[in-house]
Design a protein around this motif. Sequence first.
Motif, PDB file in Angstrom:
ATOM      1  N   GLY A 174       0.957  -1.266   0.008  1.00  0.00           N
ATOM      2  CA  GLY A 174      -0.186   0.054  -0.430  1.00  0.00           C
ATOM      3  C   GLY A 174       1.063   1.585   0.218  1.00  0.00           C
ATOM      4  N   LYS A 175       2.266   1.220   0.672  1.00  0.00           N
ATOM      5  CA  LYS A 175       2.219   2.640   0.821  1.00  0.00           C
ATOM      6  C   LYS A 175       3.217   2.791  -0.289  1.00  0.00           C
ATOM      7  N   LYS A 176       4.086   1.424  -1.289  1.00  0.00           N
ATOM      8  CA  LYS A 176       4.903   1.631  -2.138  1.00  0.00           C
ATOM      9  C   LYS A 176       4.097   2.180  -3.323  1.00  0.00           C
ATOM     10  N   PHE A 177       1.726   1.544  -3.255  1.00  0.00           N
ATOM     11  CA  PHE A 177       1.516   2.470  -4.319  1.00  0.00           C
ATOM     12  C   PHE A 177       1.241   3.819  -4.135  1.00  0.00           C
ATOM     13  N   PHE A 178       0.818   4.186  -2.861  1.00  0.00           N
ATOM     14  CA  PHE A 178       0.922   5.197  -2.731  1.00  0.00           C
ATOM     15  C   PHE A 178       1.458   6.547  -3.212  1.00  0.00           C
ATOM     16  N   LEU A 179       2.963   6.016  -2.766  1.00  0.00           N
ATOM     17  CA  LEU A 179       4.615   6.718  -3.737  1.00  0.00           C
ATOM     18  C   LEU A 179       4.676   6.506  -5.317  1.00  0.00           C
ATOM     19  N   TYR A 180       4.135   5.473  -5.107  1.00  0.00           N
ATOM     20  CA  TYR A 180       3.953   5.052  -6.543  1.00  0.00           C
ATOM     21  C   TYR A 180       3.705   6.006  -7.184  1.00  0.00           C
ATOM     22  N   SER A 181       1.617   6.342  -7.067  1.00  0.00           N
ATOM     23  CA  SER A 181       0.745   6.913  -7.228  1.00  0.00           C
ATOM     24  C   SER A 181       0.857   9.169  -7.221  1.00  0.00           C
ATOM     25  N   LEU A 182       1.905   9.097  -6.712  1.00  0.00           N
ATOM     26  CA  LEU A 182       1.909  10.399  -5.855  1.00  0.00           C
ATOM     27  C   LEU A 182       3.085  11.074  -6.826  1.00  0.00           C
ATOM     28  N   MET A 183       4.385   9.554  -6.886  1.00  0.00           N
ATOM     29  CA  MET A 183       5.152  10.387  -8.364  1.00  0.00           C
ATOM     30  C   MET A 183       4.229  10.132  -9.900  1.00  0.00           C
ATOM     31  N   GLY A 184       3.088   9.665  -9.952  1.00  0.00           N
ATOM     32  CA  GLY A 184       2.081  10.060 -10.965  1.00  0.00           C
ATOM     33  C   GLY A 184       1.762  11.534 -11.217  1.00  0.00           C
ATOM     34  N   VAL A 185       1.931  11.593 -10.574  1.00  0.00           N
ATOM     35  CA  VAL A 185       0.612  12.877 -10.596  1.00  0.00           C
ATOM     36  C   VAL A 185       1.466  13.976 -11.093  1.00  0.00           C
ATOM     37  N   PHE A 186       2.741  13.934 -10.906  1.00  0.00           N
ATOM     38  CA  PHE A 186       3.676  14.969 -12.112  1.00  0.00           C
ATOM     39  C   PHE A 186       3.201  15.147 -13.413  1.00  0.00           C
ATOM     40  N   THR A 187       3.487  13.347 -13.985  1.00  0.00           N
ATOM     41  CA  THR A 187       3.414  12.988 -15.173  1.00  0.00           C
ATOM     42  C   THR A 187       1.831  12.743 -15.709  1.00  0.00           C
ATOM     43  N   THR A 188       0.583  12.969 -14.421  1.00  0.00           N
ATOM     44  CA  THR A 188      -0.242  12.634 -15.221  1.00  0.00           C
ATOM     45  C   THR A 188      -1.254  14.421 -15.459  1.00  0.00           C
ATOM     46  N   PHE A 189      -0.096  15.534 -14.872  1.00  0.00           N
ATOM     47  CA  PHE A 189      -0.342  17.325 -15.065  1.00  0.00           C
ATOM     48  C   PHE A 189      -0.083  17.471 -17.073  1.00  0.00           C
ATOM     49  N   ILE A 190       1.347  15.955 -17.220  1.00  0.00           N
ATOM     50  CA  ILE A 190       1.589  16.457 -17.989  1.00  0.00           C
ATOM     51  C   ILE A 190       1.249  15.419 -19.313  1.00  0.00           C
ATOM     52  N   PHE A 191       0.604  14.710 -19.066  1.00  0.00           N
ATOM     53  CA  PHE A 191      -0.785  13.103 -20.326  1.00  0.00           C
ATOM     54  C   PHE A 191      -1.614  14.569 -20.198  1.00  0.00           C
ATOM     55  N   TRP A 192      -2.587  15.079 -19.331  1.00  0.00           N
ATOM     56  CA  TRP A 192      -3.486  15.363 -19.452  1.00  0.00           C
ATOM     57  C   TRP A 192      -3.461  17.323 -19.957  1.00  0.00           C
ATOM     58  N   GLY A 193      -2.501  17.680 -19.583  1.00  0.00           N
ATOM     59  CA  GLY A 193      -1.973  19.061 -20.901  1.00  0.00           C
ATOM     60  C   GLY A 193      -1.676  18.424 -21.688  1.00  0.00           C
ATOM     61  N   PHE A 194      -1.566  17.580 -22.507  1.00  0.00           N
ATOM     62  CA  PHE A 194      -1.797  17.252 -23.891  1.00  0.00           C
ATOM     63  C   PHE A 194      -2.235  17.302 -24.444  1.00  0.00           C
ATOM     64  N   GLU A 195      -3.702  16.550 -23.748  1.00  0.00           N
ATOM     65  CA  GLU A 195      -4.553  15.853 -23.597  1.00  0.00           C
ATOM     66  C   GLU A 195      -5.986  16.637 -24.271  1.00  0.00           C
ATOM     67  N   ILE A 196      -5.401  17.551 -22.749  1.00  0.00           N
ATOM     68  CA  ILE A 196      -6.868  18.593 -22.678  1.00  0.00           C
ATOM     69  C   ILE A 196      -6.882  20.005 -24.304  1.00  0.00           C
ATOM     70  N   GLY A 197      -4.636  19.870 -24.043  1.00  0.00           N
ATOM     71  CA  GLY A 197      -4.461  21.226 -24.994  1.00  0.00           C
ATOM     72  C   GLY A 197      -4.975  20.853 -26.599  1.00  0.00           C
ATOM     73  N   PHE A 198      -4.852  19.490 -27.057  1.00  0.00           N
ATOM     74  CA  PHE A 198      -5.008  18.533 -28.033  1.00  0.00           C
ATOM     75  C   PHE A 198      -6.193  19.200 -28.394  1.00  0.00           C
ATOM     76  N   ASP A 199      -7.157  19.062 -27.689  1.00  0.00           N
ATOM     77  CA  ASP A 199      -8.975  18.616 -27.682  1.00  0.00           C
ATOM     78  C   ASP A 199      -9.140  20.646 -28.141  1.00  0.00           C
ATOM     79  N   THR A 200      -8.206  21.248 -27.212  1.00  0.00           N
ATOM     80  CA  THR A 200      -8.964  22.990 -27.204  1.00  0.00           C
ATOM     81  C   THR A 200      -8.215  23.285 -28.823  1.00  0.00           C
ATOM     82  N   ILE A 201      -6.890  23.347 -29.060  1.00  0.00           N
ATOM     83  CA  ILE A 201      -6.279  23.603 -30.114  1.00  0.00           C
ATOM     84  C   ILE A 201      -6.918  22.842 -31.901  1.00  0.00           C
ATOM     85  N   PHE A 202      -7.390  21.660 -31.909  1.00  0.00           N
ATOM     86  CA  PHE A 202      -7.590  21.232 -33.068  1.00  0.00           C
ATOM     87  C   PHE A 202      -8.913  21.084 -33.029  1.00  0.00           C
TER      88      PHE A 202
END
Length: 129
Positions: free
Chosen positions: A69-97
């Motif tokens: 559970g601790k590892k999953f929490f840390l893994y998820s926490l590290m994923g917060v930053f990378t999720t913003f990258i992913f969501w930023g691209f998806e939202i950006g492409f959805d908005t621009i194109f």
Amino acid sequence: MIAIRYTLFALLSTALNIAFQYISFLIYEGFLSLYIAMFAGTAAGLISKYILDKKYIFFHIPKSKKDDGKKFFLYSLMGVFTTFIFWGFEIGFDTIFENENAKYLGALIGLSIGYIVKYYLDKRFVFKD
């Protein structure tokens, strides 16, 4: 060999993410549907990728459920930053194109960048033992 496995797992998790988003849009296309779909896809990708990375990339054997559970929490926490990258691209492409599929292309690009960054974060902070 780890690079090949990691790439295959990233592709699998990306496919799951996009599939869950697609299914989400089939079920609901109203207010905030893009964000609901991204959340569903993120959850599917996160869980599958954690299991695969833990077992076949970092070869981590949890000492207990609490440790896992601790590892999953840390893994998820590290994923917060990378999720913003992913969501930023998806939202950006959805908005621009104007194309209905642009959001998926943005998701693929964002997830690709995010998974590369995530590997190094997980190696350094999550599965460091």
